[in-house]
Design a protein around this motif. Structure first.
Motif, short mmCIF file in Angstrom:
data_model
loop_
_atom_site.label_atom_id
_atom_site.label_comp_id
_atom_site.label_asym_id
_atom_site.label_seq_id
_atom_site.Cartn_x
_atom_site.Cartn_y
_atom_site.Cartn_z
N GLU B 219 -21.27 -10.87 57.19
CA GLU B 219 -20.04 -10.80 56.38
C GLU B 219 -18.87 -10.47 57.30
O GLU B 219 -19.02 -9.73 58.26
CB GLU B 219 -20.14 -9.68 55.33
N THR B 220 -17.69 -11.02 56.98
CA THR B 220 -16.47 -10.59 57.67
C THR B 220 -15.38 -10.43 56.62
O THR B 220 -15.43 -11.06 55.56
CB THR B 220 -15.95 -11.62 58.70
N GLY B 221 -14.40 -9.60 56.93
CA GLY B 221 -13.29 -9.43 56.01
C GLY B 221 -12.65 -8.08 56.22
O GLY B 221 -12.89 -7.42 57.25
N GLU B 222 -11.84 -7.65 55.26
CA GLU B 222 -11.25 -6.32 55.38
C GLU B 222 -12.37 -5.29 55.34
O GLU B 222 -13.40 -5.51 54.70
CB GLU B 222 -10.24 -6.11 54.24
N SER B 223 -12.13 -4.18 56.00
CA SER B 223 -13.22 -3.20 56.14
C SER B 223 -13.77 -2.69 54.82
O SER B 223 -14.90 -2.20 54.76
CB SER B 223 -12.73 -2.02 57.00
N ASN B 224 -12.99 -2.84 53.77
CA ASN B 224 -13.46 -2.42 52.44
C ASN B 224 -14.74 -3.13 52.02
O ASN B 224 -15.41 -2.69 51.08
CB ASN B 224 -12.38 -2.68 51.39
N LEU B 225 -15.04 -4.23 52.71
CA LEU B 225 -16.26 -4.96 52.34
C LEU B 225 -17.47 -4.05 52.46
O LEU B 225 -18.49 -4.26 51.80
CB LEU B 225 -16.44 -6.22 53.21
N LEU B 226 -17.34 -3.00 53.30
CA LEU B 226 -18.46 -2.08 53.46
C LEU B 226 -18.66 -1.23 52.20
O LEU B 226 -19.74 -0.70 51.96
CB LEU B 226 -18.25 -1.16 54.67
N LYS B 227 -17.57 -1.12 51.38
CA LYS B 227 -17.68 -0.35 50.12
C LYS B 227 -18.31 -1.20 49.02
O LYS B 227 -19.02 -0.69 48.16
CB LYS B 227 -16.29 0.11 49.67
N SER B 228 -17.99 -2.48 49.05
CA SER B 228 -18.56 -3.35 48.02
C SER B 228 -19.13 -4.62 48.66
O SER B 228 -18.51 -5.68 48.62
CB SER B 228 -17.48 -3.73 47.00
N PRO B 229 -20.28 -4.48 49.30
CA PRO B 229 -20.86 -5.60 50.03
C PRO B 229 -21.21 -6.78 49.12
O PRO B 229 -21.59 -6.59 47.96
CB PRO B 229 -22.14 -5.02 50.64
N ALA B 230 -21.08 -7.98 49.68
CA ALA B 230 -21.39 -9.18 48.89
C ALA B 230 -22.83 -9.61 49.09
O ALA B 230 -23.37 -10.39 48.32
CB ALA B 230 -20.43 -10.30 49.30
N THR B 231 -23.44 -9.14 50.16
CA THR B 231 -24.82 -9.58 50.44
C THR B 231 -25.79 -8.41 50.34
O THR B 231 -25.41 -7.25 50.55
CB THR B 231 -24.93 -10.17 51.86
N ASP B 232 -27.05 -8.76 50.07
CA ASP B 232 -28.10 -7.73 49.98
C ASP B 232 -28.27 -7.00 51.29
O ASP B 232 -28.44 -5.78 51.32
CB ASP B 232 -29.45 -8.39 49.63
N PHE B 233 -28.19 -7.80 52.38
CA PHE B 233 -28.41 -7.17 53.69
C PHE B 233 -27.38 -6.07 53.94
O PHE B 233 -27.72 -4.97 54.34
CB PHE B 233 -28.37 -8.21 54.83
N VAL B 234 -26.09 -6.39 53.72
CA VAL B 234 -25.04 -5.40 54.00
C VAL B 234 -25.19 -4.20 53.08
O VAL B 234 -25.00 -3.05 53.51
CB VAL B 234 -23.64 -6.04 53.92
N LYS B 235 -25.59 -4.44 51.83
CA LYS B 235 -25.84 -3.31 50.90
C LYS B 235 -26.88 -2.38 51.49
O LYS B 235 -26.70 -1.17 51.55
CB LYS B 235 -26.37 -3.85 49.55
N ARG B 236 -27.99 -2.97 51.96
CA ARG B 236 -29.07 -2.14 52.53
C ARG B 236 -28.61 -1.47 53.82
O ARG B 236 -28.92 -0.32 54.08
CB ARG B 236 -30.31 -3.01 52.79
#
Lengths: 252, 243
Positions: B219-236
């Motif tokens: 995933e890439t994007g604004e750092s907020n993506l870490l608060k609401s990940p779009a993928t299962d991997f990033v969530k985990r």
């Protein structure tokens, strides 16, 4: 020395064979192979040298020296075969040393221009240069591997490959030259050099033998420094590509 | 989002292999100019390799990299590396004192570093000037990292690549270095690309984030993506379950 006396010297081969057998060192086969090889090689060289010395032909002298350089290059290249073009780099270094030292020796009439002198001195120098080349390549490989981070750091800060490898190169040059210098400090005290001993046994005047040994010692100092430095400067560019990147895998 | 930003570094289908191992797979994306981008991901994701590609320490086997819209291969390597500074995670030191290490970037181009300037750089990274003449080999891990950052800054790079530079620092030092990097970014407009294991750091300091896993950009994007990940991997990964 008669052939009978020579045959008796084989006692010195039987002793290690018996020891190896008794202690089960497993070195019997290697000892026998080494003995047979040394007998054949040295006898062959003896006859070839006699032929060349008798002929006094420049062509044969040239061929003998070329053969020595070829064999020494072949032996030393194994230690640096990951360096691109190492064979010709070693060969050029040896040729340069040969030309440099013989020019000085013959040019200043330090030794007479005969096969006897040219071939014997060349043999000692090329042999020494070969050992130096192996020592240098071994040490350089170890230095490059253990200081890879430092090399990469200097490159990353905008240094040239020469700046990045400078310390490792100088350390390897120095380390390979030290044994030659150190062994010469104790020469005559700890051991009598082989060439000098040979001359004395063959009946030469010891002072004359010492004079020639000094000549060889001084020559070996030049050989040691020129071999290490020249081979170093010829080798290091092969560790980098045209984008000034340190290549992986070289000199492992 | 990243498309609207002018890029400092842009990757176009970049692949990198070591022997047969595919380290970076088809990387496409940009690090925006004048911004702080953090790169996060488990160990072995290819993060350090990505940084080394940026300042030309290595080259990809396929794909293209643009630095300020110019092909990386069109830059002269030495100029490129002075323009794009990198502080390596291992913070290697050359033999000698801290001063000799700080003077290295200038020495490489035949210039000298003034002792008063060296003191300023040390103070910037929060090191006492008394360290200046200490042997670099005697420094602690954290002190080495600080000297390494100061040394990288001496070339006054336009882009600064930081590889886990705060991993050996205590909490106070970490804050000091974070403030320094933010200051360099804000005042001098230096583009920062920062590899970190510290997700809080990625969220608070980084304006943009790349999440890498097994050589791929997840995933890439604004750092907020870490608060609401779009993928299962990033969530985990964010929950600490994907190391």
């Amino acid at each position: 020395m008669s052939y009978f006396s020579l045959a008796l010297t084989l006692i010195f081969v039987v002793i290690p064979l018996l020891l190896s057998k008794t202690l089960q060192l497993g070195l019997e086969r290697d000892t026998i192979v080494a003995t047979i090889r040394s007998i054949i090689q040295l006898l062959l060289v003896g006859y070839v040298l006699k032929f060349v010395f008798d002929s006094e032909s420049l062509l044969f002298i040239f061929l003998m020296v070329a053969l020595m350089i070829g064999a020494a290059t072949q032996n030393a290249r194994k230690k640096g075969k990951t360096i691109k073009g190492i064979t010709w780099k070693i060969a050029i270094t040896l040729i340069f040393i040969e030309v440099l030292t013989q020019s000085i020796l013959l040019g200043f009439k330090i030794v007479p221009p005969t096969a006897q002198y040219i071939i014997s001195i060349s043999g000692m120098m090329i042999g020494n240069a070969m050992v130096l080349a192996i020592l240098f390549l071994n040490r350089f490989a170890a230095e490059v591997t253990s200081h890879r981070d430092e090399t990469e750091l200097i490159l990353s800060l905008g240094g040239t490959p020469k700046q990045a490898i400078r310390r490792q190169l100088l350390d390897a040059m120095k380390a390979s030259m030290i044994p030659t210098i150190e062994s010469q400090k104790t020469i005559g005290l700890v051991q009598l050099p082989g060439m000098m001993s040979g001359q004395i046994i063959a009946g030469a005047d010891p002072v004359q033998a010492v004079q020639f040994q000094l000549l060889i010692i001084f020559l070996l100092l030049t050989t040691a420094s020129v071999t290490s430095i020249m081979l170093g400067f010829l080798s290091y560019p092969s560790l980098f590509n045209e984008r000034m990147q340190l290549l992986k895998g070289n000199l492992k | 989002m990243l498309l609207h930003q002018e890029s400092a570094i842009h990757f176009q289908q970049v692949n990198y292999f070591i022997d047969e191992i595919h380290i970076l797979k088809n990387i496409t994306g940009s690090f925006p100019k004048g911004k702080i981008t953090t790169i996060v991901g488990p160990s072995g994701a290819g993060k350090t390799t990505l940084l080394k590609l940026c300042n030309g320490l290595i080259s990809p086997q396929s794909g293209t990299i643009f630095i300020h819209n110019k092909l990386v291969t069109d830059y002269e390597p030495i100029k490129l590396r002075r323009q794009i500074g990198i502080a390596l995670q291992s913070a290697p030191m050359v033999e000698g004192s801290v001063f000799e290490n700080l003077a290295l970037p200038l020495e490489l181009r035949g210039e000298k570093l003034l002792e008063s300037d060296a003191v300023h750089y040390l103070e910037d990274v929060g090191l006492d000037p008394q360290f200046l003449h200490q042997n670099a080999a005697d420094l602690s891990g954290g002190q080495r990292q600080k000297v390494s950052i100061a040394r990288t800054l001496i070339n006054r790079p336009e882009i600064l690549l930081l590889d886990e530079i705060t991993s050996a620092l205590d909490h106070t030092s970490l804050r000091e270095i974070e403030e320094l990097i933010v200051k360099i970014n804000r005042i001098y407009g230096v583009t920062i690309v920062w590899i970190t294991h510290n997700l809080t750091q990625a969220l608070t300091i980084g304006e943009f984030t790349w999440v890498l896993h097994k050589g791929e950009v997840i995933e890439t994007g604004e750092s907020n993506l870490l608060k609401s990940p779009a993928t299962d991997f990033v969530k985990r990964f964010v929950q600490g379950e994907a190391e």
